[in-house]
Design a protein around this motif. Sequence first.
Motif, short mmCIF file in Angstrom:
data_model
loop_
_atom_site.label_atom_id
_atom_site.label_comp_id
_atom_site.label_asym_id
_atom_site.label_seq_id
_atom_site.Cartn_x
_atom_site.Cartn_y
_atom_site.Cartn_z
N HIS A 9 33.31 46.05 34.48
CA HIS A 9 32.19 45.58 33.66
C HIS A 9 31.49 46.73 32.92
O HIS A 9 30.39 46.54 32.41
CB HIS A 9 31.19 44.84 34.53
N ASN A 53 22.84 44.57 35.86
CA ASN A 53 23.32 43.42 36.62
C ASN A 53 24.43 42.73 35.86
O ASN A 53 24.66 43.03 34.68
CB ASN A 53 22.17 42.42 36.87
N LEU A 54 25.09 41.80 36.50
CA LEU A 54 26.18 41.08 35.85
C LEU A 54 25.75 39.72 35.33
O LEU A 54 26.49 39.08 34.60
CB LEU A 54 27.35 40.93 36.83
N GLU A 55 24.59 39.26 35.73
CA GLU A 55 23.99 38.04 35.18
C GLU A 55 22.55 38.38 34.81
O GLU A 55 21.69 38.46 35.67
CB GLU A 55 24.04 36.90 36.20
N GLY A 56 22.29 38.55 33.54
CA GLY A 56 20.98 39.02 33.11
C GLY A 56 20.96 40.54 33.12
O GLY A 56 21.50 41.18 34.02
N ASP A 57 20.35 41.11 32.10
CA ASP A 57 20.29 42.57 31.95
C ASP A 57 21.69 43.19 31.91
O ASP A 57 21.90 44.31 32.39
CB ASP A 57 19.47 43.21 33.08
N THR A 58 22.63 42.47 31.34
CA THR A 58 24.00 43.00 31.21
C THR A 58 24.10 44.03 30.09
O THR A 58 25.12 44.71 29.98
CB THR A 58 24.99 41.86 30.93
N GLU A 99 27.30 40.75 45.11
CA GLU A 99 26.41 39.71 44.58
C GLU A 99 26.16 39.86 43.08
O GLU A 99 25.45 39.06 42.49
CB GLU A 99 25.09 39.71 45.35
N GLY A 100 26.69 40.90 42.49
CA GLY A 100 26.62 41.05 41.04
C GLY A 100 25.32 41.61 40.51
O GLY A 100 25.00 41.43 39.35
N TRP A 101 24.58 42.33 41.37
CA TRP A 101 23.37 43.00 40.89
C TRP A 101 23.38 44.43 41.43
O TRP A 101 24.24 44.82 42.20
CB TRP A 101 22.11 42.24 41.31
#
Length: 537
Positions: free
Chosen positions: A61, A72-77, A410-412
């Motif tokens: 990513h 993060n990976l969902e939001g603020d990418t 968790e993607g953050w």
Amino acid sequence: MNKIQFIAFLSLIVVACADSKSKVEISERDNQLFDKAHANAIAANEGFIRCENFVEGWLEHCDAESGLIPRNLEGDTDIWNAKDAAADNYPFMVLTSFFVDQRLFDGKMLDMLRTEKQLTSRVHSLPDTYSFFKKDFQNEELNMGSIIFGTSEYIKDGLLPLTEWLGESPWSERMIEMLYDLKSEVNVADQIDRAGSGNATREEVNGELLQTLSRIYWMTGDTAFLDWAIKIGDYYLLGDHHPTRDLEYLRLRDHGCELISGLCELYVVTSFIRSDKKEAYQAPLHKMLDRILEVGRNEDGFFYDAINPQTGQIVQERIADNWGYTLNGYYAIALLDDKPEYKEAISTVFSNLHKYENHDWENGSSDGYADAIESALNLFNRMPEAEVADWIDSEIKVMWGKQQDSGIIEGWHGDGNFARTSIMFNLWKSKGVYAKPWREDLLLGAEQKGDSLLISITAEKPWTGKLYFDTPRHKANLKLPIDWPRINQFPEWFTVSKDRKYEVVDFDNPEPITYRGNQLSEGLTLEIGKEKKLVIH
């Protein structure tokens, strides 16, 4: 058979011991310890594989142009920021690559550091949030409070733990450069706050600075860092901002707990350097710690998230996942002052840990487990109890179970703490010994027997490399006078002294070869084919 299952069929045994014998004798007790060391190797191997998968997952990513990871990976990418991406995630990608992929460590990880410095430095070397889309800072207007907070997070949470393990490196150079520039921008962080945070950000920045300065003073010998820390200490312990006498809100989990540990670390430093300040600080520091014990714990000895220390009101009743961060400070003061109740506070938690198996730390987040397991590991290193070891073994499996097949947890940005604590766990299982080059079929574990160390190492295919033994890093890297417990440190288990002589004996040819400790820390060359036994004493 997968890469974790096959390891039960492999068996190479290495024994490291520090007492002198000319003949190798394996007792029944030793055989049991070898079995335990092999079991440790299995656990540590899984831990490193999971850390490797975490890094690979996040690298998928990276921003295509800058090469930096997003917050993060969902939001603020779209952003890389200092307080999160740089402080929590990136450093433990670096440390993972140190253990499992030297080319990645020397290449991509170092490139990211250089890119981050080039693109995000805004006030001299101090970083600000960078937008991949804009190819510029996210905010046109400079917010000095945000920059100070982000820098303090990056230094204390990320670069300081790296420096404790690596010693001098490009990462420590980045840390020291930022710390000197930060010194010209903030003295006591008394104007920094976030709306609705109950001054948590102010206390966090000051606490992080206290921890950083208390360690970096020893590392550099620069008294300006000690003077800076003392100004913050005076502000809280000798002024009208005493944490339990004057504050109406004291957070005992993330953010607020940094201040408690930071004041304790400063007290340790003054015990060696400034006896006048130690004397001045002692009563107000004890008052703070005593009041927290009085009103800040549940019936099992765990700290609440937040309290009003003046009234004793529980503001947030949930218990803090990083309970050990605060207890680190209690142990440090117990080292210096006659306060047996401070160690008793730790024993109380230890005796009740079994009630908190698969506990809902931080709403079930992997990050909550990471902090709770680190809490136990760091204090278990000082106060070893079998029940605590069992709890750690149980809870690491819960945390590991939260990792996705992609390697992402968790993607953050808190995913980095999964790797941080996993590496701490792995090093406990190997007692600080590690191997290079690492391979997924290479298993390395250890058990101690008094001053002796029994090591188990196995490989599915022939392997040639080096075993590296840990050193007293608190002395070698930070030059600390004692190894007081510190947030995010990597505990020392079995360490070799550089000038001490150690003998290496091959079970097939029991003529000893003598090495000095510095040779073992620089790497003992080893070839693994089929089963082999070695003794180091």
